[in-house]
Structure formats: C-alpha cells, structure tokens
Design a protein around this motif. Structure first.
Motif, short mmCIF file in Angstrom:
data_model
loop_
_atom_site.label_atom_id
_atom_site.label_comp_id
_atom_site.label_asym_id
_atom_site.label_seq_id
_atom_site.Cartn_x
_atom_site.Cartn_y
_atom_site.Cartn_z
N CYS A 1 78.60 -14.46 -119.14
CA CYS A 1 77.80 -15.13 -120.18
C CYS A 1 78.44 -16.46 -120.58
N GLY A 2 79.69 -16.66 -120.14
CA GLY A 2 80.56 -17.76 -120.56
C GLY A 2 79.97 -18.99 -121.21
N PRO A 3 79.25 -19.84 -120.45
CA PRO A 3 78.83 -21.12 -121.03
C PRO A 3 77.78 -21.00 -122.13
N CYS A 4 76.95 -19.96 -122.07
CA CYS A 4 75.82 -19.84 -123.01
C CYS A 4 76.27 -19.92 -124.46
N LEU A 5 77.40 -19.26 -124.75
CA LEU A 5 77.86 -19.23 -126.14
C LEU A 5 79.10 -20.10 -126.35
N GLY A 6 79.29 -21.08 -125.46
CA GLY A 6 80.45 -21.96 -125.60
C GLY A 6 81.75 -21.22 -125.37
N GLY A 7 81.71 -20.21 -124.52
CA GLY A 7 82.90 -19.39 -124.26
C GLY A 7 83.81 -20.05 -123.23
N TYR A 8 83.31 -20.18 -122.02
CA TYR A 8 84.02 -20.90 -120.95
C TYR A 8 83.08 -21.08 -119.77
N MET A 9 83.57 -21.71 -118.71
CA MET A 9 82.76 -21.98 -117.51
C MET A 9 81.65 -23.00 -117.77
N GLY A 10 81.93 -24.00 -118.60
CA GLY A 10 80.92 -25.03 -118.81
C GLY A 10 80.80 -25.50 -120.24
N ILE A 11 81.93 -25.68 -120.91
CA ILE A 11 81.95 -26.17 -122.30
C ILE A 11 81.59 -27.66 -122.31
N LEU A 12 80.85 -28.06 -123.34
CA LEU A 12 80.45 -29.47 -123.45
C LEU A 12 81.42 -30.27 -124.32
N ALA A 13 81.75 -31.46 -123.86
CA ALA A 13 82.58 -32.40 -124.63
C ALA A 13 81.70 -33.16 -125.62
N SER A 14 82.34 -33.92 -126.47
CA SER A 14 81.63 -34.70 -127.48
C SER A 14 80.57 -35.61 -126.84
N GLY A 15 79.35 -35.55 -127.37
CA GLY A 15 78.28 -36.44 -126.93
C GLY A 15 77.61 -36.06 -125.62
N GLU A 16 78.06 -34.99 -124.97
CA GLU A 16 77.47 -34.62 -123.68
C GLU A 16 76.14 -33.88 -123.85
N ARG A 17 75.31 -34.00 -122.82
CA ARG A 17 74.01 -33.32 -122.81
C ARG A 17 73.94 -32.34 -121.64
N CYS A 18 73.35 -31.18 -121.92
CA CYS A 18 73.21 -30.15 -120.89
C CYS A 18 71.78 -29.64 -120.84
N VAL A 19 71.25 -29.53 -119.63
CA VAL A 19 69.99 -28.80 -119.43
C VAL A 19 70.40 -27.39 -119.01
N SER A 20 69.96 -26.40 -119.78
CA SER A 20 70.46 -25.04 -119.58
C SER A 20 69.32 -24.03 -119.56
N VAL B 1 73.35 -26.22 -132.93
CA VAL B 1 74.44 -27.20 -133.01
C VAL B 1 75.75 -26.53 -132.59
N GLY B 2 76.43 -27.13 -131.63
CA GLY B 2 77.74 -26.63 -131.20
C GLY B 2 77.71 -25.35 -130.38
N ARG B 3 76.56 -24.90 -129.98
CA ARG B 3 76.43 -23.63 -129.27
C ARG B 3 77.25 -23.61 -127.97
N MET B 4 77.24 -24.72 -127.23
CA MET B 4 77.94 -24.74 -125.94
C MET B 4 79.19 -25.60 -125.95
N GLY B 5 79.66 -25.95 -127.15
CA GLY B 5 80.87 -26.77 -127.21
C GLY B 5 80.88 -27.69 -128.41
N ALA B 6 81.15 -28.97 -128.17
CA ALA B 6 81.29 -29.95 -129.25
C ALA B 6 80.04 -29.96 -130.14
N THR B 7 80.26 -30.13 -131.44
CA THR B 7 79.14 -30.09 -132.39
C THR B 7 78.18 -31.26 -132.22
N ASP B 8 78.61 -32.32 -131.55
CA ASP B 8 77.68 -33.43 -131.31
C ASP B 8 77.18 -33.47 -129.85
N SER B 9 77.34 -32.34 -129.16
CA SER B 9 76.74 -32.23 -127.82
C SER B 9 75.29 -31.76 -128.00
N GLU B 10 74.51 -31.85 -126.92
CA GLU B 10 73.09 -31.48 -127.00
C GLU B 10 72.71 -30.54 -125.86
#
Length: 421
Positions: A362-381, A388-397
């Motif tokens: 489940c890693g990346p889905c909850l910002g656990g590991y295997m795909g954490i987002l850095a500040s300002g990054e965008r992910c199609v998931s 907000v902050g679900r997959m990493g940095a609070t200003d990621s999308e």
C-alpha cells in the motif's frame, strides 16, 4: 414485514432478526475480522486489556501486513513482529506474511475469504471493497476490531440507503474508477454519509468484477457505510474460481425497499474522470483540463492494482516510453497478480517503457514509502485519496485517475487522456 434493502437483509440475518429498520442499533455475528500492520497492533494491545486473550475463531480472522511491508523502518518492523507473534500465538489460519501477502482488499477475495451474504469488518476504511461480491463489509476502528476478534460480534447502526441504477455500457478506456469518481463528483464526499450505496440495474452486468471492486472500494470516499452489488453470473464465476465449494447465501433487496434517493447513471455517457486536489469530489473530465505537468505516476493500490488495471496500463505503455523526468511506479496488488502479469509479459512492457515494478504494498497511497512526494510535486495516482499531504509534502498535489489515464500521463509527462495518444 417491513421491506428491506440488500444491506439491511444481511444485517438482519446476522443479528438473528426477521427485520431491521434504518437507525436501529443491533449486535450481529461476524463472518470475518480483518486487520493490517498499522491497525492490528492497536487492536492487539486493546485485546490484552480484555479478560480473554484468545480469539473467537482462528479461521475467521485475517491479518495482512501490507502498508509498510516489506518493513520500511524499525517501527514498521516492530508492528509486523507484533502481528506475526499474535497470529502464531492464536494459530490464525489467514495470516499472510511477506511472500504470500498482497494488498489486503485484493488478497482476501482472491483467496476466497469473502463471499456473498457475509458480514465483514476490517480495521481499514476500504474494507467496503467486498460489497462487490454481495457482502456487507465496512471499516471500523481498532477497538471494534479487538472486540470483534475476541467475541465474533460487532454492533451496527442500520444504515439507510441510496440506490444507483446503472444502465448502458462503458466506452473504451472508461472503467469502474471513472464511474465512482463521477458519482463522488456528483454527490460529494459526504453525499452518502453513513448510508449504503446499493448498485443495481442492467448496467451492472457490463461491469467486470475488477470494476465492481473499484467502485465498492471507494464508497467510503462518498462517506458511505458500505457499497454493495447484486450477485449475478459474473459473481458466481468469480466464486467458482476463487472460493470453490464454499457455501454462501445471496440476498436481494425487496422490490419496494425504501431508498433516501435514487440516481440513474448511463454508463455509455461517462468519460475519463480525474479528481483534482485536494478532495475526491473535485472531479473534472478532459473537456475542461488544461496542461498540467506532473512528476510521478502510481498505478496500484487496493483500488486499482488488479489484473484488469495492470493489463490496461500495459496496453497503453506497450511500445511507448515514460516521459523524461517522470517516475512511473507500478504495483501489482498481490503475488498472484504479479505472477500473472509476469507470465503475460506485462512486466517486460513496463520495464522497457522505463517504469519500475514493486512488490505488493500500500506504500505510496498513504505516504508510507515507495513513492513519497517532495515539496511542490504532482502525482497522477490510481489510489483513492488526494487529501493535503496524503502522499508526502503538504504542498504536493495528487490527481486521482484510472489506470488508463495514469499510464497515458506517464507517457506525455502531463495529465492526459488515453485518447490523446
């Protein structure tokens, strides 16, 4: 006798009552209690406070370490050790260690542990997935999980229901993920608060089982207590393959069952749908999407890591390349799905395209590991939440989408419809 919905009938049967009504508090017998590596340790510690340390039925508990597994750090290793030792102590039949494990909500149906008419609780909000098979399944807190493991019972407030009458068939590249995103966009993230979302109509038979699992999985994102589908020929075929010989009981809503509201959705009119940050209800179709550059794509999770999803991603990535600067992470939801993808040559397609393939987690889905987002990054998931902050940095999308949209976006480096390729 009062008329009842499908969900109400299952609850009544498990409470030993001839009928139940919305709002009624009942105690009901459970067919399965589920926990993972994050929620189970809390439940196990709660159980230690009870006078009993034993479980009600070693065959009716499923423990699936899947969130931070394989262990990402010392804390996750300790959590898994706690679950492992509890499973051993209580001779839990359905404990799935690394090597057998998968993402819990894909693994349990695959293993034949969830069948129509079952009453299932799990200490994970997406336990509502098993409604695809005509079961009543819902997420609970770890304390309720502890009580369920000890007694085999749980209390419920009987939910009222919303009826979704599905007609027509989905167009190419449009899937169950688009159906549920469309519905959440229509009714909102609290549009079904503590209600059953009951899917019915001619359109159901055109949906694959994987589509149904996806739709039921995200009932919680509309606030639903559960999502549920009728049992039809496709369900029976699925059960023949995954739960051969296992007994089950089917329930049907009464003709005159009462619903708070009814919607009719023509599947043939739906388009690829994307939920923009930061709520699953913030949905858009490609009619009104401008260029949105992205950094990462994740295809997997309990929502979209099944074989249909993996095949769709491969269909789009075959002979193409992941765009420069894009990280594309693909996570088959179980070992069996991983193996099937390997045998069908799909993993080769992904690697040649420049994607990476991970063990089930489940890693990346909850910002656990295997795909954490850095500040300002965008992910199609293809996951289920974009808070907000679900997959990493609070200003990621996070942009929630189907596997088809996610794979197309990996190729173009921007949020893209598969029809654009």
């Amino acid at each position: 006798m009062a008329s009842m919905t499908m969900s109400q009938k299952i609850l009544a049967a498990h409470a030993g009552l001839s009928e139940v009504k919305p709002g009624q508090l009942i105690e009901a017998d459970l067919d399965l209690v589920l926990g993972n590596d994050i929620t189970s340790p809390v439940a196990i510690k709660e159980m230690e406070k009870f006078k009993t340390n034993s479980v009600f039925d070693k065959d009716k508990i499923a423990l699936v370490p899947d969130h931070f597994v394989p262990n990402k750090d010392i804390k996750s290793a300790e959590n898994c050790k706690c679950v492992r030792e509890f499973a051993k102590r209580n001779s839990i039949t359905n404990y799935f260690e690394v090597g057998q494990m998968g993402i819990e909500h894909a693994l349990l149906p695959e293993k034949g542990l969830t069948v129509p008419g079952d009453l299932i609780i799990g200490a994970d909000s997406h336990t509502c997935t098993y409604g695809a098979l005509g079961a009543f399944s819902t997420g609970v807190g770890s304390t309720d999980m502890a009580a369920g493991m000890a007694t085999g019972k749980a209390w419920f407030k009987v939910p009222s229901a919303i009826k979704f009458n599905l007609i027509g068939e989905l167009p190419e590249y449009v899937s169950g993920k688009d159906v549920i995103l469309h519905i959440i966009g229509m009714i909102g993230v609290d549009g079904a608060l503590y209600k059953s979302m009951e899917f019915t109509g001619e359109g159901v038979k055109a949906l694959s089982m994987d589509d149904r699992f996806t739709i039921a999985n995200m009932a919680i994102e509309a606030g639903g207590k559960n999502g549920i589908f009728p049992v039809d020929e496709k369900t029976i075929e699925y059960l023949k393959e995954h739960a051969p010989g296992k007994e089950f009981k089917t329930f049907e809503a009464d003709e005159d069952a009462e619903y708070d509201v009814e919607y009719t959705i023509d599947l043939s009119t739906l388009k690829s749908t994307v939920a923009f940050p930061h709520l699953p209800e913030n949905t858009h179709t490609f009619d009104d999407i401008a260029d949105i550059k992205i950094d990462q794509v994740v295809i997997g999770s309990c929502t979209n890591g099944r074989i249909d999803d993996i095949r769709m991603a491969a269909k789009i990535l075959k002979g193409r390349k992941v765009a420069d600067g894009i990280r594309c992470i693909i996570i088959p939801a179980t070992q069996a799905i991983y193996m099937q993808a390997m045998e069908e040559g799909l993993l080769k397609i992904f690697i040649e395209a420049g994607a990476v393939v991970s063990t089930p987690t489940c890693g990346p889905c909850l910002g656990g590991y295997m795909g954490i987002l850095a500040s300002g990054e965008r992910c199609v998931s293809t996951t289920n939440r974009n808070f907000v902050g679900r997959m990493g940095a609070t200003d990621s999308e996070i942009y929630l989408a189907s596997p088809a949209v996610a794979a197309a976006s990996a190729v173009t480096g921007k949020l893209s419809s598969p029809t654009e390729l």
